[in-house]
Design an enzyme around this catalytic site. Structure first.
Site, PDB file in Angstrom:
ATOM      1  N   ASP A  17      -2.183   5.794  -3.086  1.00 59.11           N
ATOM      2  CA  ASP A  17      -2.466   6.841  -2.104  1.00 59.11           C
ATOM      3  C   ASP A  17      -1.221   7.666  -1.821  1.00 59.11           C
ATOM      4  O   ASP A  17      -1.283   8.670  -1.123  1.00 59.11           O
ATOM      5  CB  ASP A  17      -2.975   6.213  -0.801  1.00 59.11           C
ATOM      6  CG  ASP A  17      -4.455   5.898  -0.886  1.00 59.11           C
ATOM      7  OD1 ASP A  17      -5.121   6.401  -1.808  1.00 59.11           O
ATOM      8  OD2 ASP A  17      -4.951   5.141  -0.031  1.00 59.11           O
ATOM      9  N   ASP A  43     -14.520   3.131  -4.702  1.00 57.21           N
ATOM     10  CA  ASP A  43     -13.386   2.673  -3.899  1.00 57.21           C
ATOM     11  C   ASP A  43     -13.613   1.232  -3.434  1.00 57.21           C
ATOM     12  O   ASP A  43     -14.737   0.716  -3.488  1.00 57.21           O
ATOM     13  CB  ASP A  43     -13.247   3.598  -2.677  1.00 57.21           C
ATOM     14  CG  ASP A  43     -11.822   3.720  -2.183  1.00 57.21           C
ATOM     15  OD1 ASP A  43     -11.001   2.853  -2.513  1.00 57.21           O
ATOM     16  OD2 ASP A  43     -11.524   4.680  -1.444  1.00 57.21           O
ATOM     17  N   ASN A  98     -11.656  -0.643  -0.296  1.00 56.95           N
ATOM     18  CA  ASN A  98     -10.507  -0.535   0.599  1.00 56.95           C
ATOM     19  C   ASN A  98     -10.087  -1.827   1.282  1.00 56.95           C
ATOM     20  O   ASN A  98      -9.067  -1.839   1.970  1.00 56.95           O
ATOM     21  CB  ASN A  98     -10.782   0.536   1.661  1.00 56.95           C
ATOM     22  CG  ASN A  98     -10.547   1.921   1.095  1.00 56.95           C
ATOM     23  OD1 ASN A  98      -9.427   2.264   0.749  1.00 56.95           O
ATOM     24  ND2 ASN A  98     -11.607   2.704   0.939  1.00 56.95           N
ATOM     25  N   TRP A 121       0.854  -1.187   0.000  1.00 57.98           N
ATOM     26  CA  TRP A 121       0.000   0.000   0.000  1.00 57.98           C
ATOM     27  C   TRP A 121       0.898   1.248   0.000  1.00 57.98           C
ATOM     28  O   TRP A 121       1.892   1.304   0.723  1.00 57.98           O
ATOM     29  CB  TRP A 121      -0.916  -0.006   1.239  1.00 57.98           C
ATOM     30  CG  TRP A 121      -1.687   1.267   1.357  1.00 57.98           C
ATOM     31  CD1 TRP A 121      -2.804   1.622   0.646  1.00 57.98           C
ATOM     32  CD2 TRP A 121      -1.385   2.375   2.193  1.00 57.98           C
ATOM     33  NE1 TRP A 121      -3.213   2.880   0.989  1.00 57.98           N
ATOM     34  CE2 TRP A 121      -2.353   3.375   1.944  1.00 57.98           C
ATOM     35  CE3 TRP A 121      -0.374   2.633   3.130  1.00 57.98           C
ATOM     36  CZ2 TRP A 121      -2.362   4.608   2.595  1.00 57.98           C
ATOM     37  CZ3 TRP A 121      -0.375   3.862   3.781  1.00 57.98           C
ATOM     38  CH2 TRP A 121      -1.368   4.835   3.508  1.00 57.98           C
ATOM     39  N   ASP A 130     -15.269  13.209  -1.431  1.00 59.88           N
ATOM     40  CA  ASP A 130     -14.737  11.889  -1.060  1.00 59.88           C
ATOM     41  C   ASP A 130     -15.493  11.297   0.132  1.00 59.88           C
ATOM     42  O   ASP A 130     -16.593  11.747   0.496  1.00 59.88           O
ATOM     43  CB  ASP A 130     -13.224  12.017  -0.793  1.00 59.88           C
ATOM     44  CG  ASP A 130     -12.436  10.789  -1.225  1.00 59.88           C
ATOM     45  OD1 ASP A 130     -12.495   9.778  -0.510  1.00 59.88           O
ATOM     46  OD2 ASP A 130     -11.790  10.833  -2.290  1.00 59.88           O
TER      47      ASP A 130
END
Ligand code: DGJ
Length: 709
Positions: A526, A457, A459, A174, A341
């Protein structure tokens, strides 16, 4: 009419003819794959390489290795196919049945049909050959008239025979995606795979480069670039055998995925997409970029919107006045869209942080009293579009959805739940859940038709691997999840064909070409530190065009100037994720100018040919250029990262220009807003001598625009 027919036949025979009945040739402009049907009726791959000048020479090729190796027969290495029959026999033997080629605008499709004479297993190998782009797409359909279990079911098997093989893989974690690593392959197996369930990548990307004889460079060497179009577990197996042959098997990871196939059902594997370049990785990337824009990515040839995202500017800490002001900022900045977001939903459990509310897709009333409608209304008033973040495949254990539909969640009934980012994954193999996930988008669009964009998204990987829907077929879970996701995305695309969406998965977890059929762009990482992004964008560019790589200006790495951060982001699809109120008037003006510059450069960066000139892996500098298809315009980005004291600086030699043309070269997007002077150079000079674009300054960037006169 007859002349027309003859010319079609001539074209067919040039690209995909059958030779003396025993061969099937699948070819693009530069390369060909040759299959030969052996005397024993089995199918062999005799060749994959540079197209031979004389088609008759194909008949001289050695037989080669069995094209799609099956388990249980006389080969001792990894098979592509392994079927368990209901009588306990696990062997399959495939014999050639037929093949056919159809021609379409820009590509041919060849289907080779094989069957097992004893068990009736049928395999249809599909090869789509994109002529101009030199790209192949291949997949397999497996069926049987009886109930069987698939143990291994590759999309593709390719055979090579070279003195040496070098594998380049892209791995990381990540916020640290796509680090390039190369190794020589020696006897035995090297496996690159993932088992994250709801995404392909977190630790390793679903693509690779394989060079033959020596490590390929940007402009030299034979190299295969391959990628699996699948948003779940994948596996690439590279096996060097006893005689130095290399077998490359690509497909879904069969890990914990024995797939039960009902009587008469067909299993279609995902597409494996590949290109073989005879002159380095640069050509391979440009081929894939062209192919992706033209044939694969949603709205691949359409325009893209610049945007302002609030995530890094506010995280969960926002309310209506703050968002209204941000919408005004988007307008001020000159971008096309404001993107709201995570953090706008949930009432019983409010989304003030990432521990709750996923699944409750209703606006938090006390955060946003006028709802999403109040925001789209403000966006309309300001003349910008409005986009919204969703994560519809997920559920928080603290949510009304979880309370109501625990059986929709992938979880164990008899074990304590464990969480990845405090959340769980919904069971998309279940059609009821598919309806629900589709309904999240459809419901929002019905209620707020002014939503012009979604950031979708995902996650969490699949955790607590148990589906109450699958019951006895637990090993179908991983595959049915991804199939269910595609069913939902297909429905969304059918109902909202013009609704652009960004593909995101906790950074670059979902960066694959199947998902990109439904998404116009993706979120690569990210990590938005511009120095890291030089590497990350470099990595993804091996396979994906700049057009699908969202690149946002943020406040990561404050050591880098705003200009440096903006210039890195201008090499992808530009966006901002930054608090404009913390910016000086000068910086704001610079950002506005950059949006204008980017809009002018869009045809080059997003649609042009990308040339990676100096790799960030090579040292302390990096440079990339983009050239318009007509070679009349180009833009060159040059970065000094951390140059050493008194380091020697070498000119940047350009590529892709017209040597005979004269280009006016001007530095643009300067920090002080001034215009650079214009100097004229021939394309030949720029591509032979180059220009001294690097400096000894740390974290320094420069952008040059080239226009042919
Ligand atoms: C992960 C994404 O990659 C981020 O950009 C952001 O959308 C967060 N999720 C929100 O939770």
């Amino acid at each position: 009419m007859i002349t027309k027919l003859l010319s079609v036949l001539a074209m067919l025979s040039a690209t995909c003819a059958t030779y003396a009945k025993e061969q099937v040739v699948v070819a693009t402009q530069n390369t060909s794959i040759v299959f030969t049907i052996g005397d024993n009726g089995r199918l062999y791959q005799s060749y994959f390489g540079k197209k031979l000048d004389n088609a008759a020479d194909y008949a001289l090729l050695p037989l080669g290795k069995e094209a799609y190796l099956t388990h249980g027969m006389e080969d001792y290495f990894e098979p592509a196919l392994h079927i368990n029959h209901s009588d306990g026999n696990t062997s399959t033997l495939l014999k050639y049945k037929s093949h056919a080629t159809t021609r379409h605008e820009g590509y041919t499709e060849t289907i080779i049909r094989l069957a097992d004479p004893v068990y009736g297993d049928e395999v249809a190998m599909h090869y789509v050959a994109y002529e101009k782009e030199n790209v192949y797409k291949t997949w397999t359909e497996i069926s049987n008239k009886n109930k069987v279990t698939l143990e291994k079911f590759a999309s593709s098997m390719l055979h090579f025979y070279s003195k040496k093989y070098f594998l380049t893989q892209y791995d990381g974690d990540w916020a640290s995606e796509v680090h390039r690593h190369t190794q020589e392959l020696l006897f035995g197996k090297k496996v690159v795979d993932s088992k994250l369930g709801a995404r392909a990548d977190m630790f390793t990307s679903p693509f690779f480069q394989l060079s033959f004889d020596r490590e390929a460079t940007e402009n030299a060497g034979k190299v295969l670039v391959g990628t699996l179009a699948w948003s779940g577990n994948f596996r690439f197996t590279f096996e060097v055998d006893n005689i130095g042959g290399l077998r490359v098997i690509s497909g879904i990871n069969p890990y914990a995925s024995q797939y039960a196939l009902a009587r008469g059902e067909t299993f279609r594997t995902p597409d494996f997409i590949f290109t073989l370049s005879l002159n380095g990785t640069g050509t391979a990337s440009r081929s894939l970029h062209d192919w992706a824009r033209r044939y694969q990515v949603k709205d691949g040839l359409g325009d893209r919107m610049t945007l302002l995202n609030n995530w890094e500017a506010t995280y969960f800490d926002f309310d209506q006045p703050k968002l209204l002001s941000l919408i005004g900022d988007a307008k001020k900045l000159g971008v096309d869209l404001f993107l709201l977001d995570d953090g706008w939903f949930g009432n019983k459990y409010k989304r003030y942080n990432d521990t709750q509310a996923l699944g409750d897709w209703v606006v938090t009333a006390d955060k946003l009293p006028d709802g999403i409608g109040g925001l789209t209304e403000e966006a309309r008033r300001q003349g910008v579009k409005f986009g919204l973040w969703i994560e519809p495949e997920m559920v928080s254990p603290k949510s009304e959805l979880y309370e109501k539909h625990r059986n929709w969640v992938i979880r164990y009934d008899n074990r304590e739940e464990y969480y990845f980012r405090n959340q769980l994954v919904l069971d998309l193999g279940n059609p009821e859940v598919q309806d629900y996930v589709y309904g999240v988008v459809d419901g929002l669009m019905t209620r707020y038709p002014d939503i012009a964009y979604f950031k979708w998204d995902c996650n969490s990987p699949i955790t607590n691997i148990y589906s109450s829907y699958q019951k006895a077929s637990q090993s179908n879970l991983y595959i049915d999840y991804v199939k269910g996701l595609y069913r939902v995305l297909k429905r969304v695309k059918a109902k909202y064909p013009n609704l652009p969406m960004m593909l995101c998965s906790g950074g670059g977890g979902r960066t694959d070409y199947e998902a990109l059929k439904y998404f116009v762009e993706m979120w690569p990482s990210d990590n938005t530190d511009p120095v890291e992004r030089l590497f990350i964008q470099w990595g993804y560019s091996q396979v994906f065009p700049a057009k699908v790589q969202c690149a946002h200006v943020t406040s990561w790495n404050k050591d880098a100037s705003l200009k440096f951060r903006v210039n890195v982001a201008m090499m992808g699809k530009l966006g901002f994720d930054i608090n404009l109120h913390e910016m000086s008037a000068h910086d704001l003006a610079y950002c506005k100018q950059s949006v204008t510059d980017f809009n002018r450069l869009k045809p080059l960066v997003l649609e042009g040919d990308q040339y990676r000139l100096i790799s960030p892996y090579e040292g302390n500098h990096a440079s990339t250029m983009y050239v318009s298809k007509d070679r009349l315009r180009a833009v060159v980005f040059a970065f000094d990262v951390y140059p050493r004291y008194s380091e020697k600086l070498y000119p940047v030699v350009m590529e892709g220009l017209d040597p005979a043309a004269t280009y006016h070269v001007k530095e643009i997007n300067r920090a002080d807003g001034s215009q650079g002077s214009v100097t004229a150079y021939s394309g030949n000079y720029l591509m032979t001598v180059g220009l001294p674009l690097f400096t000894g300054n740390k974290l320094c960037s420069r952008v040059y625009e080239l226009t042919a006169r």
